[in-house]
Structures are given as structure tokens and as C-alpha cells.
Design a protein around this motif. Structure first.
Motif, PDB file in Angstrom:
ATOM      1  N   SER A  53     -54.411 -53.655  13.184  1.00 12.39           N
ATOM      2  CA  SER A  53     -53.568 -54.780  12.755  1.00 12.39           C
ATOM      3  C   SER A  53     -52.107 -54.423  12.999  1.00 12.39           C
ATOM      4  O   SER A  53     -51.772 -53.243  13.180  1.00 12.39           O
ATOM      5  CB  SER A  53     -53.765 -55.098  11.268  1.00 12.39           C
ATOM      6  N   ALA A  54     -51.256 -55.431  12.975  1.00 16.55           N
ATOM      7  CA  ALA A  54     -49.818 -55.163  13.084  1.00 16.55           C
ATOM      8  C   ALA A  54     -49.322 -54.454  11.825  1.00 16.55           C
ATOM      9  O   ALA A  54     -48.387 -53.655  11.890  1.00 16.55           O
ATOM     10  CB  ALA A  54     -49.048 -56.462  13.287  1.00 16.55           C
ATOM     11  N   THR A  55     -49.952 -54.730  10.694  1.00 18.35           N
ATOM     12  CA  THR A  55     -49.566 -54.048   9.459  1.00 18.35           C
ATOM     13  C   THR A  55     -49.776 -52.538   9.611  1.00 18.35           C
ATOM     14  O   THR A  55     -48.900 -51.740   9.257  1.00 18.35           O
ATOM     15  CB  THR A  55     -50.388 -54.588   8.276  1.00 18.35           C
ATOM     16  N   THR A  79     -39.753 -63.177   6.448  1.00 12.53           N
ATOM     17  CA  THR A  79     -40.818 -62.564   7.221  1.00 12.53           C
ATOM     18  C   THR A  79     -42.068 -62.541   6.362  1.00 12.53           C
ATOM     19  O   THR A  79     -42.013 -62.831   5.156  1.00 12.53           O
ATOM     20  CB  THR A  79     -40.444 -61.134   7.648  1.00 12.53           C
ATOM     21  N   PHE A  80     -43.189 -62.169   6.988  1.00 15.73           N
ATOM     22  CA  PHE A  80     -44.408 -61.972   6.214  1.00 15.73           C
ATOM     23  C   PHE A  80     -44.252 -60.687   5.389  1.00 15.73           C
ATOM     24  O   PHE A  80     -43.574 -59.750   5.810  1.00 15.73           O
ATOM     25  CB  PHE A  80     -45.605 -61.875   7.166  1.00 15.73           C
ATOM     26  N   THR A  83     -44.131 -56.742   6.614  1.00 19.08           N
ATOM     27  CA  THR A  83     -42.996 -55.991   7.159  1.00 19.08           C
ATOM     28  C   THR A  83     -42.410 -55.063   6.102  1.00 19.08           C
ATOM     29  O   THR A  83     -42.219 -53.869   6.340  1.00 19.08           O
ATOM     30  CB  THR A  83     -41.894 -56.965   7.651  1.00 19.08           C
ATOM     31  N   VAL A 132     -36.890 -58.832  12.651  1.00 17.75           N
ATOM     32  CA  VAL A 132     -38.124 -59.607  12.835  1.00 17.75           C
ATOM     33  C   VAL A 132     -37.803 -60.764  13.779  1.00 17.75           C
ATOM     34  O   VAL A 132     -36.876 -61.537  13.510  1.00 17.75           O
ATOM     35  CB  VAL A 132     -38.630 -60.152  11.482  1.00 17.75           C
ATOM     36  N   ASP A 158     -40.163 -55.879  14.613  1.00 20.26           N
ATOM     37  CA  ASP A 158     -41.387 -56.586  14.247  1.00 20.26           C
ATOM     38  C   ASP A 158     -41.484 -57.815  15.157  1.00 20.26           C
ATOM     39  O   ASP A 158     -40.845 -58.840  14.910  1.00 20.26           O
ATOM     40  CB  ASP A 158     -41.358 -56.996  12.765  1.00 20.26           C
ATOM     41  N   ALA A 160     -44.286 -59.476  15.858  1.00 17.91           N
ATOM     42  CA  ALA A 160     -45.591 -60.101  15.614  1.00 17.91           C
ATOM     43  C   ALA A 160     -45.639 -61.530  16.174  1.00 17.91           C
ATOM     44  O   ALA A 160     -46.704 -62.013  16.539  1.00 17.91           O
ATOM     45  CB  ALA A 160     -45.897 -60.115  14.116  1.00 17.91           C
ATOM     46  N   HIS A 161     -44.463 -62.194  16.252  1.00 17.40           N
ATOM     47  CA  HIS A 161     -44.419 -63.583  16.735  1.00 17.40           C
ATOM     48  C   HIS A 161     -44.048 -63.681  18.213  1.00 17.40           C
ATOM     49  O   HIS A 161     -44.011 -64.788  18.737  1.00 17.40           O
ATOM     50  CB  HIS A 161     -43.334 -64.370  15.982  1.00 17.40           C
ATOM     51  N   SER A 184     -48.595 -58.313  16.877  1.00 12.55           N
ATOM     52  CA  SER A 184     -49.801 -58.655  16.110  1.00 12.55           C
ATOM     53  C   SER A 184     -50.749 -59.464  16.985  1.00 12.55           C
ATOM     54  O   SER A 184     -50.314 -60.324  17.748  1.00 12.55           O
ATOM     55  CB  SER A 184     -49.444 -59.496  14.880  1.00 12.55           C
ATOM     56  N   HIS A 186     -53.484 -60.957  15.372  1.00 16.03           N
ATOM     57  CA  HIS A 186     -54.221 -61.778  14.413  1.00 16.03           C
ATOM     58  C   HIS A 186     -54.529 -63.123  15.074  1.00 16.03           C
ATOM     59  O   HIS A 186     -53.790 -63.568  15.952  1.00 16.03           O
ATOM     60  CB  HIS A 186     -53.363 -61.968  13.159  1.00 16.03           C
ATOM     61  N   LYS A 189     -51.853 -65.712  15.917  1.00 16.59           N
ATOM     62  CA  LYS A 189     -50.709 -65.326  16.757  1.00 16.59           C
ATOM     63  C   LYS A 189     -50.955 -65.750  18.222  1.00 16.59           C
ATOM     64  O   LYS A 189     -52.010 -66.292  18.544  1.00 16.59           O
ATOM     65  CB  LYS A 189     -50.458 -63.828  16.637  1.00 16.59           C
ATOM     66  N   GLY A 196     -55.768 -57.291  14.908  1.00 17.12           N
ATOM     67  CA  GLY A 196     -55.327 -56.221  15.795  1.00 17.12           C
ATOM     68  C   GLY A 196     -53.824 -56.163  15.884  1.00 17.12           C
ATOM     69  O   GLY A 196     -53.121 -57.110  15.494  1.00 17.12           O
ATOM     70  N   TYR A 331     -41.145 -68.390   5.764  1.00 13.81           N
ATOM     71  CA  TYR A 331     -41.890 -67.739   4.695  1.00 13.81           C
ATOM     72  C   TYR A 331     -41.114 -67.906   3.409  1.00 13.81           C
ATOM     73  O   TYR A 331     -39.931 -68.251   3.439  1.00 13.81           O
ATOM     74  CB  TYR A 331     -42.008 -66.238   4.991  1.00 13.81           C
TER      75      TYR A 331
END
Ligand SMILES: *Cc1c(COP(=O)(O)O)cnc(C)c1O
Length: 386
Positions: A53-55, A79-80, A83, A132, A158, A160-161, A184, A186, A189, A196, A331
């Protein structure tokens, strides 16, 4: 319901996963290194470390950058939660820098002010800053990089987007202005492996550390051991790592998906341009993209002109959901979460993040969205905001 996001799986994607299911390896076979090579080719970065995952990628990136007890990272409040959480996992502290109201990204000017203030009054300076790339638009990385040289922090993006996006002629993930960039995969995404993530870097020592941390801190490389191997079976645990491995099934899906990334982003850009046009006359603000940036358009966020509207955001949100439009909110400012309020204090507040939270709504945008679905969103928005 027209969702705010949705995956795009082709017959080839499905075949790629089926092929792995019929092969000898479900995990730790040939597919993860192949996916990592594709990510290197896409971004131009020297190393890619794929994880579950990105996490997880953010966590091992924070550790590789030396975050731990007594250390500090600064990031964006919009952000989510992952982060900020990735910093806290290491035992380090996290603090937030306000956003630019036009891009929703960490504002380099506010970062400069906060750095200057902290250094003047002797408050702690960050060891790492985590910009981010909100909605798929890269932050102003040159400006943040200049500050990193002056104040001695390291940069973790980050993204992810933002896979498929560009900043100043380079693909996001090139790490031209950062130590590490995280993607990310997910399913909501732009490119998916179900769950992932991956970390990209140009530093061999950071890549090596993240590879170790991805899999229990265990190595079979004699160069990393403190003595000669006992025999062919030998391995050593040289650090405390995790099981953050990606499976071969996920990696094969990722490699297949990446082939269509240009197509995915082109369609998202087309839809975004169409929204910009179609929403012009409504009492709302459409998003802005800076000149030297090509957004990957993970999200399309509008801001309501609350002065012109008779109803509040909650009421409009409910009406849109009731008319089948899968609106969302990306968010809530992270420092408003009870977990972070306890750490930062009830009074912690950033004006632009608050303002954003009051007005923002994400409306549906995804690669397989049709023009008709988009027209339906626009029509519903027009009706509800009238
Ligand atoms: C989705 C997301 C993450 C976490 O990604 P996962 O792959 O779900 O762990 C982190 N940061 C941002 C900005 C995200 O949107």
C-alpha cells in the motif's frame, strides 16, 4: 449512483492476473521486479520499491529518511490521514503547514514563513517535509526544494494522486526535487493493483533500506551481513522490518495497467476541461492548475460560493447524493481528527484549510466516465445550486 471514482480493468489486465494464478509464484516471483522496472521507466527514477500500500511505502520512506522519536515532519492538512500517520508510526512528531487556496497544495510561502518563524524563536525545524500533490497536481517542488537547502530538511512527495502527472517537464516520481516519491495503487486511484503502493528514489542507500524494511529486515546479501554466511541457506535479520510485500498477482495487474496510463490521464484531462467549461456559469469555483504543471486529475474538487447559495453545504451534499451523484469530500483537515487534536491541541487551526473544508466538494471523475454521465452530474449540480 455515479461514483466519484472507479477502476478501469481491461481483458488484458484480467488475463495478466490469471496468468500469474496459473504460474509457480503467487508472491515474490518475477512480477514484482518487472512492475518496479516499469515504474522506473515511467518516472526516470533509478529505483522503485513496490509494496502492499502507499501507507506502507510512506512508512518505510519515513524510516529510511531517519524519522523516529525526537524527529519532526511537516505536511499538508488537506490529505488523507495516512500521510500524517506514517510519520507517527515511526515515533516522530507531525505538524501542518497551511495550503494554497488555489491549488489546495502545501503553500511554499506559508512554509517559508513558518520555517523563518520557527528558526527565529528557536522552535523545532522539520527533518522531513511531505508535500501532497492534491487531486493530481504537483506542488511547487522547486520552491520547496530551495527551502530544503536553506533549512536542511529532506523531502518525501506523497504522489498518491499524481501518477501520470508532470512537473516542469518531468514526470511526477522522477524525484528531481525530492529524496523519495510515493504512489498509491488503491482501486480508486489512477492506476490500480487492488491495494498497493511504491516508493521511487534516486538514492541507492534509501532504496536498499526500504527493500530491507519491506520484508522483515531480512537479507540474503552477504554484503549486508556482519559475518560470512554459514551456508547456502543463510540469511540475517539486520533491522526490524515488516511484511509489506506486494504479491505477483498485484504486480502483474499493475504492469498491465501502466501500459494504459497515458490513455487514463488523457481521458481525465478531457473530462476536467469539459467540467471547467460546463460549470462556468454556476455559483462555484472550478479548480486551477499552475502553468508548469500537468495534472493527472485524480480528483475534481469544486468550491461552493456559499454567499450566493440559499442552502448550506450539508443540505446540497445530501441533495446531490439523493439525485444519484456520488459526491465526496477530500479531505477533512487532518488536525481536526480527534487523534491529532490530542497531539496538537484543540486550538490548532489553519485558516485556508478551514476555508477549503467549508466549501469543497469532490464531484465524480474517472477514466471510464462517459460524456453522458458527466452531463448528468452537471445537470444535477445546476438544479441543486439554482
Ligand atoms: C490514498 C492515499 C494514501 C494511502 O494510500 P493507500 O495505498 O490506500 O495506503 C496516502 N496519501 C494520499 C494523499 C492518498 O490519497
Amino acid at each position: 449512483m455515479i461514483p466519484y471514482g472507479k477502476q478501469d480493468l481491461s481483458d488484458e489486465d484480467i488475463q495478466a492476473v490469471t496468468d500469474v494464478l496459473q504460474s509457480d509464484f503467487l508472491t515474490q516471483g518475477p512480477q514484482v521486479p518487472l512492475f518496479e522496472q516499469s515504474l522506473q521507466q515511467l518516472t526516470g527514477a533509478d529505483y522503485a520499491v513496490a509494496v502492499n500500500s502507499a501507507t506502507s511505502a510512506l512508512h518505510i520512506a519515513c524510516l529510511a529518511l531517519g524519522l523516529g522519536p525526537g524527529k519532526l515532519a511537516w505536511t499538508s492538512p488537506i490529505t488523507f490521514v495516512a500521510t500524517a500517520n506514517s510519520v507517527v508510526y515511526t515515533g516522530a512528531d507531525v505538524d501542518f503547514v497551511d495550503i494554497d487556496p488555489d491549488t489546495f497544495n502545501l503553500d511554499p510561502e506559508k512554509l517559508r514563513e513558518k520555517l523563518e518563524y520557527h528558526s527565529t524563536v528557536g522552535q523545532p525545524l522539520p527533518d522531513v517535509v511531505i508535500p501532497v500533490h492534491m487531486c493530481g497536481q504537483s506542488c511547487d517542488m522547486k520552491a520547496i526544494h530551495e527551502l530544503s537547502i536553506k533549512y536542511g530538511f529532506r523531502i518525501l512527495e506523497d504522489a498518491a494522486h499524481a501518477i501520470g502527472g508532470h512537473y516542469s517537464d518531468n514526470p511526477v516520481g522522477s524525484c528531481q526535487f525530492s529524496e523519495i516519491t510515493v504512489f498509491s495503487f488503491h482501486s480508486v486511484k489512477i492506476v490500480t493493483t487492488g491495494e498497493g503502493g511504491a516508493a521511487l528514489t534516486n538514492h541507492s542507500e534509501l532504496a536498499e533500506r526500504m527493500l530491507l524494511l519491506r520484508s522483515h529486515g531480512v537479507t540474503r546479501d552477504p554484503a549486508l551481513m556482519d559475518k560470512e554466511p554459514d551456508g547456502g541457506w543463510y540469511y540475517q535479520q539486520v533491522d526490524l522490518g515488516f511484511n509489506y510485500r506486494m504479491t505477483d498477482m498485484q504486480a502483474a495487474l499493475g504492469t498491465s495497467q501502466l501500459k494504459r496510463l497515458p490513455e487514463f490521464v488523457a481521458r481525465r484531462q478531457q473530462l476536467a476541461a469539459r467540467y471547467n467549461q460546463l460549470l462556468k456559469s454556476l455559483p462555484l469555483k472550478t479548480p486551477t492548475v499552475r502553468e508548469n504543471v500537468l495534472s493527472a486529475w485524480h480528483l475534481y474538487v469544486i468550491r461552493l460560493d456559499l454567499k450566493q447559495l440559499k442552502d448550506d453545504k450539508e443540505k446540497l451534499f445530501k441533495q446531490l447524493r439523493a439525485s444519484g451523484i456520488g459526491v465526496n469530500l477530500h479531505y477533512i483537515p487532518v488536525y481536526q481528527q480527534p487523534f491529532y487534536r490530542k497531539r496538537l491541541g484543540e486550538a490548532f487551526s489553519l485558516p485556508e484549510a478551514e476555508q477549503y473544508y467549508r466549501k469543497a466538494i469532490s464531484i465524480p471523475l474517472f477514466g471510464v466516465m462517459s460524456d453522458e454521465e458527466q452531463d448528468c452530474v452537471v445537470e444535477s449540480l445546476g438544479r441543486v445550486l439554482a
